[in-house]
Design a protein around this motif. Structure first.
Motif, PDB file in Angstrom:
ATOM      1  N   GLU A  42      32.038  -7.392  28.733  1.00  0.00           N
ATOM      2  CA  GLU A  42      31.752  -8.566  29.552  1.00  0.00           C
ATOM      3  C   GLU A  42      31.167  -9.663  28.676  1.00  0.00           C
ATOM      4  N   VAL A  43      31.637 -10.899  28.879  1.00  0.00           N
ATOM      5  CA  VAL A  43      31.113 -12.058  28.151  1.00  0.00           C
ATOM      6  C   VAL A  43      30.844 -13.179  29.147  1.00  0.00           C
ATOM      7  N   VAL A  44      29.804 -13.966  28.842  1.00  0.00           N
ATOM      8  CA  VAL A  44      29.446 -15.110  29.675  1.00  0.00           C
ATOM      9  C   VAL A  44      29.117 -16.279  28.759  1.00  0.00           C
ATOM     10  N   CYS A  45      29.765 -17.409  28.996  1.00  0.00           N
ATOM     11  CA  CYS A  45      29.504 -18.641  28.241  1.00  0.00           C
ATOM     12  C   CYS A  45      29.173 -19.736  29.249  1.00  0.00           C
ATOM     13  N   GLU A  46      27.905 -20.152  29.271  1.00  0.00           N
ATOM     14  CA  GLU A  46      27.446 -21.161  30.214  1.00  0.00           C
ATOM     15  C   GLU A  46      27.022 -22.408  29.465  1.00  0.00           C
ATOM     16  N   ALA A  47      27.378 -23.553  29.999  1.00  0.00           N
ATOM     17  CA  ALA A  47      27.077 -24.825  29.338  1.00  0.00           C
ATOM     18  C   ALA A  47      25.583 -24.963  29.090  1.00  0.00           C
ATOM     19  N   GLY A  48      25.232 -25.288  27.840  1.00  0.00           N
ATOM     20  CA  GLY A  48      23.839 -25.502  27.492  1.00  0.00           C
ATOM     21  C   GLY A  48      23.031 -24.248  27.251  1.00  0.00           C
ATOM     22  N   LYS A  49      23.652 -23.063  27.311  1.00  0.00           N
ATOM     23  CA  LYS A  49      22.936 -21.806  27.098  1.00  0.00           C
ATOM     24  C   LYS A  49      23.624 -20.975  26.011  1.00  0.00           C
ATOM     25  N   GLN A  50      22.870 -20.039  25.453  1.00  0.00           N
ATOM     26  CA  GLN A  50      23.415 -19.160  24.437  1.00  0.00           C
ATOM     27  C   GLN A  50      24.389 -18.168  25.080  1.00  0.00           C
ATOM     28  N   PRO A  51      25.641 -18.077  24.581  1.00  0.00           N
ATOM     29  CA  PRO A  51      26.600 -17.115  25.137  1.00  0.00           C
ATOM     30  C   PRO A  51      26.113 -15.680  24.994  1.00  0.00           C
ATOM     31  N   VAL A  52      26.613 -14.824  25.885  1.00  0.00           N
ATOM     32  CA  VAL A  52      26.211 -13.416  25.926  1.00  0.00           C
ATOM     33  C   VAL A  52      27.459 -12.546  25.868  1.00  0.00           C
ATOM     34  N   ALA A  53      27.404 -11.474  25.060  1.00  0.00           N
ATOM     35  CA  ALA A  53      28.517 -10.526  24.959  1.00  0.00           C
ATOM     36  C   ALA A  53      27.961  -9.113  25.015  1.00  0.00           C
ATOM     37  N   GLU A  54      28.638  -8.253  25.780  1.00  0.00           N
ATOM     38  CA  GLU A  54      28.158  -6.881  25.950  1.00  0.00           C
ATOM     39  C   GLU A  54      29.334  -5.932  26.127  1.00  0.00           C
TER      40      GLU A  54
ATOM     41  N   CYS B  21      35.192 -15.765  25.478  1.00  0.00           N
ATOM     42  CA  CYS B  21      34.949 -16.980  26.246  1.00  0.00           C
ATOM     43  C   CYS B  21      34.450 -18.089  25.333  1.00  0.00           C
ATOM     44  N   THR B  22      34.609 -19.321  25.800  1.00  0.00           N
ATOM     45  CA  THR B  22      34.106 -20.522  25.132  1.00  0.00           C
ATOM     46  C   THR B  22      33.349 -21.345  26.159  1.00  0.00           C
ATOM     47  N   SER B  23      32.168 -21.816  25.800  1.00  0.00           N
ATOM     48  CA  SER B  23      31.320 -22.546  26.746  1.00  0.00           C
ATOM     49  C   SER B  23      31.941 -23.876  27.141  1.00  0.00           C
ATOM     50  N   PRO B  24      31.835 -24.244  28.410  1.00  0.00           N
ATOM     51  CA  PRO B  24      32.234 -25.600  28.812  1.00  0.00           C
ATOM     52  C   PRO B  24      31.326 -26.625  28.142  1.00  0.00           C
TER      53      PRO B  24
ATOM     54  N   VAL C  99      41.804   3.403  36.261  1.00  0.00           N
ATOM     55  CA  VAL C  99      41.344   2.037  36.484  1.00  0.00           C
ATOM     56  C   VAL C  99      41.623   1.227  35.228  1.00  0.00           C
ATOM     57  N   ALA C 100      42.251   0.071  35.408  1.00  0.00           N
ATOM     58  CA  ALA C 100      42.503  -0.844  34.289  1.00  0.00           C
ATOM     59  C   ALA C 100      42.503  -2.265  34.841  1.00  0.00           C
ATOM     60  N   THR C 101      41.371  -2.919  34.744  1.00  0.00           N
ATOM     61  CA  THR C 101      41.238  -4.254  35.320  1.00  0.00           C
ATOM     62  C   THR C 101      40.753  -5.254  34.272  1.00  0.00           C
ATOM     63  N   ALA C 102      41.186  -6.487  34.444  1.00  0.00           N
ATOM     64  CA  ALA C 102      40.754  -7.590  33.589  1.00  0.00           C
ATOM     65  C   ALA C 102      40.578  -8.823  34.466  1.00  0.00           C
ATOM     66  N   LYS C 103      39.475  -9.542  34.251  1.00  0.00           N
ATOM     67  CA  LYS C 103      39.178 -10.723  35.049  1.00  0.00           C
ATOM     68  C   LYS C 103      38.685 -11.840  34.145  1.00  0.00           C
ATOM     69  N   ALA C 104      38.998 -13.079  34.523  1.00  0.00           N
ATOM     70  CA  ALA C 104      38.542 -14.253  33.774  1.00  0.00           C
ATOM     71  C   ALA C 104      38.423 -15.419  34.734  1.00  0.00           C
ATOM     72  N   SER C 105      37.364 -16.214  34.572  1.00  0.00           N
ATOM     73  CA  SER C 105      37.180 -17.367  35.441  1.00  0.00           C
ATOM     74  C   SER C 105      36.389 -18.434  34.700  1.00  0.00           C
ATOM     75  N   VAL C 106      36.645 -19.704  35.079  1.00  0.00           N
ATOM     76  CA  VAL C 106      35.905 -20.862  34.558  1.00  0.00           C
ATOM     77  C   VAL C 106      35.643 -21.795  35.731  1.00  0.00           C
ATOM     78  N   GLU C 107      34.375 -21.955  36.087  1.00  0.00           N
ATOM     79  CA  GLU C 107      34.016 -22.873  37.160  1.00  0.00           C
ATOM     80  C   GLU C 107      32.516 -23.121  37.132  1.00  0.00           C
ATOM     81  N   GLY C 108      32.138 -24.296  37.616  1.00  0.00           N
ATOM     82  CA  GLY C 108      30.736 -24.635  37.721  1.00  0.00           C
ATOM     83  C   GLY C 108      29.976 -24.602  36.408  1.00  0.00           C
ATOM     84  N   GLY C 109      30.631 -25.035  35.311  1.00  0.00           N
ATOM     85  CA  GLY C 109      29.957 -25.036  34.019  1.00  0.00           C
ATOM     86  C   GLY C 109      29.744 -23.657  33.434  1.00  0.00           C
ATOM     87  N   ARG C 110      30.512 -22.672  33.871  1.00  0.00           N
ATOM     88  CA  ARG C 110      30.338 -21.285  33.436  1.00  0.00           C
ATOM     89  C   ARG C 110      31.696 -20.649  33.206  1.00  0.00           C
ATOM     90  N   ALA C 111      31.893 -20.054  32.028  1.00  0.00           N
ATOM     91  CA  ALA C 111      33.120 -19.316  31.703  1.00  0.00           C
ATOM     92  C   ALA C 111      32.733 -17.861  31.479  1.00  0.00           C
TER      93      ALA C 111
END
Length: 323
Positions: free
Chosen positions: A148-160, A238-241, A106-118
């Motif tokens: 996994e990383v999550v960057c949401e507008a107005g919130k502290q980014p998360v990395a794990e 990721c970078t927050s919108p 298994v070797a997968t990579a995913k990335a998305s930016v929508e709805g104020g969330r990267a």
């Protein structure tokens, strides 16, 4: 003296000045809209990669160094990729045959930016990594790594990042420590330094790498004298919108505008008097300088004028008769 400054004349009517101002605004409007707007990263960014290499390969029979920079499943939002094998061809290595760097179930990579969330993620399972000169001995074998990383507008980014299952380095089973790098040395082969689960966050960015390796091996095989550099497994960033500005609160119906004082009426000074009702008491006329006796005074003045005119006529007739 010539001057480029235009000073409006005091004689110019206010309506003409207003028209000129409106025309100037219409002309300047398209120019302002045509100016470039810089909004880099306003919608946010996300990227992920399963394997990234930055290696230098020194050859035995040539005094040259061959750079080996390769990536597997590198994606940027909005994308995803799923590829389980990566091979490269290096001049002077194994007679020009492809060198397989990675093989995984298994070797997968995913990335998305929508709805104020990267957000971005990468996953690698049952993977074996090789370097030039060591075709049979794996540089590293892993059961599973994820980031996994999550960057949401107005919130502290998360990395794990997570490392699941066993890890083997140059054929040796090792236990990694989160407190610092783990160094593995194999005589006549080389040294590998591994660092586990590196994460980093700021107020608007997040980055995670499940496993980073610093490599220094001397395979002395397939015309390869030395391989040095770094490899990264399961990386995500990721970078927050940009946070959308809150809309202005609309004024409530009937709410007075305190900022705007009542305008003075200079064009119709008698408008308030003309608007008075006929049913208002006569005493209100005192506001204009009149009173209830005004009618009688006017009548008396008329009688005096009529009497004076009659006296003048009689006097003129007497003068003519005597003459």
């Amino acid at each position: 003296m010539n001057s480029n400054t235009f000073v409006p004349s005091a004689r110019v009517p206010a309506r003409r000045l207003a028209a000129a101002t409106a025309a100037a605004a219409l002309i300047a409007g398209p120019l302002a809209l045509a100016a470039p707007a810089h909004a880099t990263g306003a919608e946010g960014e996300a990227a992920a990669v399963v394997l990234r290499t930055g290696l230098d390969v020194a050859l035995l029979d040539k005094t040259v160094h061959v750079p080996l920079k390769a990536t597997l499943n590198e994606v940027r939002a909005p994308r995803s990729a799923d590829r389980t094998a990566l091979s490269v061809t290096l001049d002077g290595v194994d007679k020009g045959r492809p060198v397989q760097l990675l093989r995984a179930d298994v070797a997968t990579a995913k990335a998305s930016v929508e709805g104020g969330r990267a957000e971005a993620s990468s996953n690698l399972a049952k993977a074996r990594v090789h370097v030039p000169g060591l075709p049979l001995l794996s540089l590293v074998e892993i059961e599973q790594v994820t980031s996994e990383v999550v960057c949401e507008a107005g919130k502290q980014p998360v990395a794990e990042s997570n490392l699941l299952g066993h890890v083997r380095v140059l054929g040796k089973k090792v236990t990694l420590s989160a407190g610092g790098p783990t160094v593995v040395e194999v005589p006549a082969v080389g040294t590998v330094s591994l660092e586990l689960s590196r994460t980093r966050t700021t107020s608007t960015t997040a980055a995670a790498a499940a496993l980073q390796l610093k490599v220094s091996v001397d395979p002395l095989n397939l015309n390869v004298a030395e391989v040095t550099g770094e490899l990264t497994l399961a990386e995500a960033t990721c970078t927050s919108p940009a946070k959308a500005a809150a809309p202005d609160k609309p004024a409530e119906p009937g709410e007075p505008d305190e900022a705007a004082p009542p305008a003075e009426d200079t064009e119709q000074p008698g408008r308030d008097i003309a608007a008075q009702s006929a049913e208002e008491p006569a005493a209100n006329l005192a506001e204009t300088g009149g009173s209830s006796a005004t009618g009688y005074i006017a009548g008396g003045a008329g009688l005096f004028l009529a009497a004076g005119a009659a006296a003048i006529v009689v006097t003129r007739r007497r003068s003519r008769a005597e003459g």
